[in-house]
Design a protein around this motif. Sequence first.
Motif, PDB file in Angstrom:
ATOM      1  N   HIS A  59       0.879  -1.176   0.000  1.00  0.00           N
ATOM      2  CA  HIS A  59       0.000   0.000   0.000  1.00  0.00           C
ATOM      3  C   HIS A  59       0.908   1.215   0.000  1.00  0.00           C
ATOM      4  N   ARG A  60       0.762   2.051  -1.027  1.00  0.00           N
ATOM      5  CA  ARG A  60       1.669   3.191  -1.150  1.00  0.00           C
ATOM      6  C   ARG A  60       0.962   4.541  -1.176  1.00  0.00           C
ATOM      7  N   GLY A  61      -0.193   4.588  -0.585  1.00  0.00           N
ATOM      8  CA  GLY A  61      -0.941   5.846  -0.566  1.00  0.00           C
ATOM      9  C   GLY A  61      -1.471   6.154   0.815  1.00  0.00           C
ATOM     10  N   ASP A  62      -2.445   7.036   0.848  1.00  0.00           N
ATOM     11  CA  ASP A  62      -3.101   7.387   2.109  1.00  0.00           C
ATOM     12  C   ASP A  62      -3.982   6.231   2.574  1.00  0.00           C
ATOM     13  N   ASP A  63      -4.352   6.244   3.855  1.00  0.00           N
ATOM     14  CA  ASP A  63      -5.253   5.222   4.381  1.00  0.00           C
ATOM     15  C   ASP A  63      -6.591   5.307   3.653  1.00  0.00           C
ATOM     16  N   ILE A  64      -7.187   4.142   3.415  1.00  0.00           N
ATOM     17  CA  ILE A  64      -8.449   4.068   2.670  1.00  0.00           C
ATOM     18  C   ILE A  64      -9.428   3.191   3.443  1.00  0.00           C
ATOM     19  N   ASP A  65     -10.656   3.640   3.558  1.00  0.00           N
ATOM     20  CA  ASP A  65     -11.709   2.829   4.156  1.00  0.00           C
ATOM     21  C   ASP A  65     -12.598   2.320   3.027  1.00  0.00           C
ATOM     22  N   TYR A  70      -9.467  -4.339   5.663  1.00  0.00           N
ATOM     23  CA  TYR A  70      -8.383  -4.225   4.679  1.00  0.00           C
ATOM     24  C   TYR A  70      -7.045  -4.355   5.393  1.00  0.00           C
ATOM     25  N   LYS A  71      -6.222  -5.259   4.911  1.00  0.00           N
ATOM     26  CA  LYS A  71      -4.882  -5.490   5.452  1.00  0.00           C
ATOM     27  C   LYS A  71      -3.882  -5.458   4.306  1.00  0.00           C
ATOM     28  N   THR A  72      -2.682  -4.959   4.595  1.00  0.00           N
ATOM     29  CA  THR A  72      -1.617  -4.960   3.605  1.00  0.00           C
ATOM     30  C   THR A  72      -0.357  -5.542   4.238  1.00  0.00           C
ATOM     31  N   LEU A  73       0.484  -6.172   3.436  1.00  0.00           N
ATOM     32  CA  LEU A  73       1.727  -6.726   3.950  1.00  0.00           C
ATOM     33  C   LEU A  73       2.764  -5.640   4.203  1.00  0.00           C
ATOM     34  N   VAL A  74       2.817  -4.642   3.304  1.00  0.00           N
ATOM     35  CA  VAL A  74       3.807  -3.575   3.410  1.00  0.00           C
ATOM     36  C   VAL A  74       3.131  -2.239   3.134  1.00  0.00           C
ATOM     37  N   LYS A  75       3.396  -1.258   3.987  1.00  0.00           N
ATOM     38  CA  LYS A  75       2.889   0.091   3.741  1.00  0.00           C
ATOM     39  C   LYS A  75       4.079   1.035   3.681  1.00  0.00           C
ATOM     40  N   PHE A  76       4.127   1.827   2.623  1.00  0.00           N
ATOM     41  CA  PHE A  76       5.201   2.805   2.523  1.00  0.00           C
ATOM     42  C   PHE A  76       4.671   4.079   1.896  1.00  0.00           C
ATOM     43  N   ASN A  77       5.296   5.182   2.262  1.00  0.00           N
ATOM     44  CA  ASN A  77       4.886   6.485   1.756  1.00  0.00           C
ATOM     45  C   ASN A  77       5.794   6.886   0.601  1.00  0.00           C
ATOM     46  N   ILE A  78       5.200   7.468  -0.396  1.00  0.00           N
ATOM     47  CA  ILE A  78       5.943   7.980  -1.541  1.00  0.00           C
ATOM     48  C   ILE A  78       5.797   9.492  -1.526  1.00  0.00           C
ATOM     49  N   GLN A  79       6.923  10.172  -1.605  1.00  0.00           N
ATOM     50  CA  GLN A  79       6.883  11.627  -1.603  1.00  0.00           C
ATOM     51  C   GLN A  79       6.296  12.119  -2.922  1.00  0.00           C
ATOM     52  N   THR A  80       5.390  13.078  -2.833  1.00  0.00           N
ATOM     53  CA  THR A  80       4.775  13.671  -4.019  1.00  0.00           C
ATOM     54  C   THR A  80       4.876  15.187  -3.929  1.00  0.00           C
ATOM     55  N   TRP A  81       4.727  15.841  -5.079  1.00  0.00           N
ATOM     56  CA  TRP A  81       4.797  17.292  -5.151  1.00  0.00           C
ATOM     57  C   TRP A  81       3.657  17.814  -6.019  1.00  0.00           C
ATOM     58  N   GLU A  82       3.217  19.018  -5.718  1.00  0.00           N
ATOM     59  CA  GLU A  82       2.271  19.704  -6.582  1.00  0.00           C
ATOM     60  C   GLU A  82       2.995  20.053  -7.880  1.00  0.00           C
ATOM     61  N   GLU A  83       2.262  20.111  -8.981  1.00  0.00           N
ATOM     62  CA  GLU A  83       2.870  20.387 -10.285  1.00  0.00           C
ATOM     63  C   GLU A  83       3.668  21.701 -10.276  1.00  0.00           C
ATOM     64  N   GLU A  88      13.853  20.819  -9.110  1.00  0.00           N
ATOM     65  CA  GLU A  88      14.584  20.900 -10.382  1.00  0.00           C
ATOM     66  C   GLU A  88      15.164  19.554 -10.794  1.00  0.00           C
ATOM     67  N   TRP A  89      15.727  18.788  -9.839  1.00  0.00           N
ATOM     68  CA  TRP A  89      16.338  17.506 -10.186  1.00  0.00           C
ATOM     69  C   TRP A  89      15.303  16.539 -10.753  1.00  0.00           C
ATOM     70  N   LEU A  90      14.069  16.656 -10.270  1.00  0.00           N
ATOM     71  CA  LEU A  90      13.017  15.763 -10.731  1.00  0.00           C
ATOM     72  C   LEU A  90      12.501  16.160 -12.109  1.00  0.00           C
ATOM     73  N   LYS A  91      12.495  17.454 -12.390  1.00  0.00           N
ATOM     74  CA  LYS A  91      12.050  17.937 -13.700  1.00  0.00           C
ATOM     75  C   LYS A  91      12.928  17.397 -14.825  1.00  0.00           C
ATOM     76  N   LYS A  92      14.163  17.035 -14.505  1.00  0.00           N
ATOM     77  CA  LYS A  92      15.117  16.557 -15.516  1.00  0.00           C
ATOM     78  C   LYS A  92      14.900  15.090 -15.889  1.00  0.00           C
ATOM     79  N   ILE A  93      14.094  14.385 -15.144  1.00  0.00           N
ATOM     80  CA  ILE A  93      13.843  12.964 -15.409  1.00  0.00           C
ATOM     81  C   ILE A  93      12.630  12.840 -16.328  1.00  0.00           C
ATOM     82  N   PRO A  94      12.797  12.176 -17.486  1.00  0.00           N
ATOM     83  CA  PRO A  94      11.653  12.024 -18.398  1.00  0.00           C
ATOM     84  C   PRO A  94      10.510  11.235 -17.754  1.00  0.00           C
TER      85      PRO A  94
END
Length: 103
Positions: A59-65, A70-83, A88-94
């Motif tokens: 599960h890689r997002g916010d908690d969901i009801d 609902y059970k998951t084996l692994v939960k991790f957070n992924i950093q996100t940004w508003e558009e 800058e370093w991320l803008k360089k990745i296609p």
Amino acid sequence: IFCERVDGRLVFKRGFSIPEGSNVLIVEDIVTTGGSISEIISLLKSFNSNIVGICSLAHRGDDIDFGYTYKTLVKFNIQTWEESNIPEWLKKIPITKPGSTGK
């Protein structure tokens, strides 16, 4: 038994069907927004099945009801940004769109 996307919606293909009243555990590989699981819940309701729970490998997002256990084996957070605030370093990745759904 698994669902496949046809014309943008999840359906049972390949001769799969679920007898009315069957106990069903929904199993997903990776959950981010839960959209596919919500679609599967709606599909299973049309078969009058008994959803006994939902599980995922990761599960890689916010908690969901989902309205069911609902059970998951692994939960991790992924950093996100508003558009408007992408580093800058991320803008360089296609941008690529891996995966089977084409989203």
